[in-house]
Every structure is written in C-alpha cells, then in structure tokens.
Design a protein around this motif. Structure first.
Motif, PDB file in Angstrom:
ATOM      1  N   GLU A  99     -64.756 -10.242  43.300  1.00 53.18           N
ATOM      2  CA  GLU A  99     -64.744  -9.975  41.867  1.00 53.18           C
ATOM      3  C   GLU A  99     -63.631 -10.808  41.213  1.00 53.18           C
ATOM      4  O   GLU A  99     -62.458 -10.664  41.560  1.00 53.18           O
TER       5      GLU A  99
ATOM      6  N   CYS B 190     -67.692 -22.653  34.599  1.00 53.17           N
ATOM      7  CA  CYS B 190     -68.932 -23.373  34.323  1.00 53.17           C
ATOM      8  C   CYS B 190     -70.093 -22.385  34.429  1.00 53.17           C
ATOM      9  O   CYS B 190     -70.303 -21.793  35.496  1.00 53.17           O
ATOM     10  N   PHE B 191     -70.803 -22.176  33.337  1.00 48.99           N
ATOM     11  CA  PHE B 191     -71.903 -21.210  33.318  1.00 48.99           C
ATOM     12  C   PHE B 191     -71.435 -19.882  33.927  1.00 48.99           C
ATOM     13  O   PHE B 191     -72.089 -19.293  34.780  1.00 48.99           O
TER      14      PHE B 191
ATOM     15  N   THR C 147     -71.243 -13.914  32.514  1.00 45.66           N
ATOM     16  CA  THR C 147     -71.586 -12.976  33.592  1.00 45.66           C
ATOM     17  C   THR C 147     -70.819 -11.661  33.448  1.00 45.66           C
ATOM     18  O   THR C 147     -71.027 -10.737  34.220  1.00 45.66           O
TER      19      THR C 147
HETATM   20  C1  LIG Z   1     -74.783 -18.831  36.540  1.00 40.24           C
HETATM   21  S1  LIG Z   1     -73.872 -18.901  38.057  1.00 40.24           S
HETATM   22  C2  LIG Z   1     -72.902 -20.361  37.830  1.00 40.24           C
HETATM   23  C3  LIG Z   1     -72.428 -20.903  39.131  1.00 40.24           C
HETATM   24  C4  LIG Z   1     -71.764 -22.279  39.072  1.00 40.24           C
HETATM   25  N1  LIG Z   1     -70.504 -22.213  38.331  1.00 40.24           N
HETATM   26  C5  LIG Z   1     -72.697 -23.297  38.457  1.00 40.24           C
HETATM   27  O1  LIG Z   1     -72.366 -23.843  37.392  1.00 40.24           O
HETATM   28  O2  LIG Z   1     -73.753 -23.549  39.027  1.00 40.24           O
HETATM   29  C6  LIG Z   1     -72.714 -17.577  37.839  1.00 40.24           C
HETATM   30  C7  LIG Z   1     -71.910 -17.316  39.114  1.00 40.24           C
HETATM   31  O3  LIG Z   1     -70.901 -16.347  38.805  1.00 40.24           O
HETATM   32  C8  LIG Z   1     -70.830 -15.420  39.883  1.00 40.24           C
HETATM   33  N2  LIG Z   1     -70.297 -14.167  39.328  1.00 40.24           N
HETATM   34  C9  LIG Z   1     -70.887 -13.337  38.438  1.00 40.24           C
HETATM   35  N3  LIG Z   1     -70.082 -12.304  38.124  1.00 40.24           N
HETATM   36  C10 LIG Z   1     -68.937 -12.492  38.847  1.00 40.24           C
HETATM   37  C11 LIG Z   1     -67.725 -11.766  38.958  1.00 40.24           C
HETATM   38  N4  LIG Z   1     -67.516 -10.640  38.257  1.00 40.24           N
HETATM   39  N5  LIG Z   1     -66.772 -12.226  39.794  1.00 40.24           N
HETATM   40  C12 LIG Z   1     -66.971 -13.373  40.497  1.00 40.24           C
HETATM   41  N6  LIG Z   1     -68.099 -14.110  40.431  1.00 40.24           N
HETATM   42  C13 LIG Z   1     -69.073 -13.668  39.621  1.00 40.24           C
HETATM   43  C14 LIG Z   1     -72.267 -15.316  40.376  1.00 40.24           C
HETATM   44  O4  LIG Z   1     -72.295 -14.829  41.697  1.00 40.24           O
HETATM   45  C15 LIG Z   1     -72.736 -16.756  40.263  1.00 40.24           C
HETATM   46  O5  LIG Z   1     -72.402 -17.453  41.440  1.00 40.24           O
END
Ligand SMILES: C[S@@+](CC[C@H](N)C(=O)[O-])C[C@H]1O[C@@H](n2cnc3c(N)ncnc32)[C@H](O)[C@@H]1O
Length: 180
Positions: free
Chosen positions: A69, A85-86, A90
């Motif tokens: 997390e 990035c993206f 989330t």
């Molecule tokens: C849309 S993807 C983008 C991944 C990468 N940065 C890209 O541009 O391809 C969002 C990523 O954030 C991670 N994620 C979502 N919520 C999160 C959190 N609370 N803590 C850590 N990682 C998280 C997801 O597992 C996913 O790998």
C-alpha cells in the motif's frame, strides 16, 4: 503488474534487439477477436525485455521495488523526486496521496505526474472522492506545493495499436515542487 515486473527485473537478461541474448516472446493481442483489420494484427509478437534490466547507468544508480500500500510503504522525508504515472486516480481519497507525496519529499523535491482522473472506485460501493483537476490543483497548492508545469497530453494506455478501436486520454502532466 507486480509479478510481471518481478520476472522482468529479477529473472530476465539481455535486450530483445540483441539476438544473441535471451529474450521472451508473447502475443498480447491473441485473444482479441473484434475490431481487427487483419488477423495478423492479433498474432503480433512482442519481445521483451526491450532494455537489459541488468545494465545500470554509467554513473551508477540504484533501484528498489516496494510492493504494498503506497500510503503505508513510504514514511521518511528522504526522496528527491516522486513520479506517478497513471496512478493518482487509484486512491479512495486522492488528498491522502497528495499529502503523502508532500510528506516523503525532501525540501526542494519534485513530484512529476502524468495520468488521467479515471477514479478507480467511482461507481462502486467503496469510498471514493472524485475531484476535478481544478479542485485537485487547489488541494496541491493548499498542501504547500509550487506548481511548475501544467500541460495536457494526448495519451493511449495498454491497447493494440492496430485495433480499429482506440481510447485516447487527455492526461494531466504536471510537476510540483516542495519548497525549500
Ligand atoms: C493504472 S496502473 C499504472 C501502472 C504503471 N504506473 C503504468 O503506468 O503502467 C495503477 C497501478 O497502481 C497500483 N495501485 C493501486 N492502488 C495502489 C495503492 N493504494 N498502493 C500501491 N499501489 C497501488 C495498481 O496495482 C497498479 O499497478
């Protein structure tokens, strides 16, 4: 994404354009059956890794990988830069991410972001705060950041470039600095 990253970083060597080294081949679009100009497009081969993960920059460099997390993983104010990035959409509450990034940057540190605001928990039963960019920008400024760059980028994300269907994001690219 974590499993794939782990495999590429720890278990693969060489770059795909160097034919004498190990590389892997996948067919990521093989299950697509709609919006095909040609079935050959569904069979497109992708080789990876595209750069050798074992190679480090000439001036050194370190890389570590934290899985967990985001709000819990990082606590110390020691980072020169944070790149998202993206990612920021989330969050259940994107203000938590803004405050966390401010907290973990050193004074003078830079936050670089590119991505849309496609809030992942919108229209779910879970808590979801869906700020517009105008609102998010005022939160970023109120947190103490100085906005240095703000642009809109046309950007695609994980799709078959040969597909007859394409989704284009207008992402927000910004840099924000924690003052000295
Ligand atoms: C849309 S993807 C983008 C991944 C990468 N940065 C890209 O541009 O391809 C969002 C990523 O954030 C991670 N994620 C979502 N919520 C999160 C959190 N609370 N803590 C850590 N990682 C998280 C997801 O597992 C996913 O790998």
């Amino acid at each position: 994404m974590i499993l794939t990253s782990r495999f590429i970083l720890n278990s693969s060597t060489g770059a795909a354009d160097e034919s004498d080294k190990v590389h892997y081949r996948i067919h990521p679009f093989v299950h697509e059956t709609s919006n095909m100009l040609s079935w050959q497009d569904a069979l497109k081969e992708v080789r990876f890794p595209d750069v050798d993960p074992a190679e480090t920059p000439e001036d050194g460099g370190q890389m570590s990988f934290g899985a967990g997390e985001f709000l819990d993983l990082y606590t110390e104010a020691k980072w020169h830069a944070v790149a998202t990035c993206f990612f920021i959409d989330t969050a259940h509450n994107v203000i938590d991410y803004v405050q966390k990034i401010f907290q973990i940057l050193r004074p003078g540190g830079l936050w670089i972001n590119n991505g849309p605001l496609m809030y992942h928990f919108a229209n779910t039963e879970e808590m979801s705060l869906e700020l517009s960019w105008e609102e998010l920008k005022s939160v970023i400024l109120a947190t103490g950041f100085e906005l240095e760059l703000e642009e809109s980028e046309k950007c695609r994300y994980v799709e078959n470039p040969a597909s007859l269907l394409s989704q284009e994001f207008k992402t927000i690219l910004f840099t924000a600095r924690k003052p000295l």
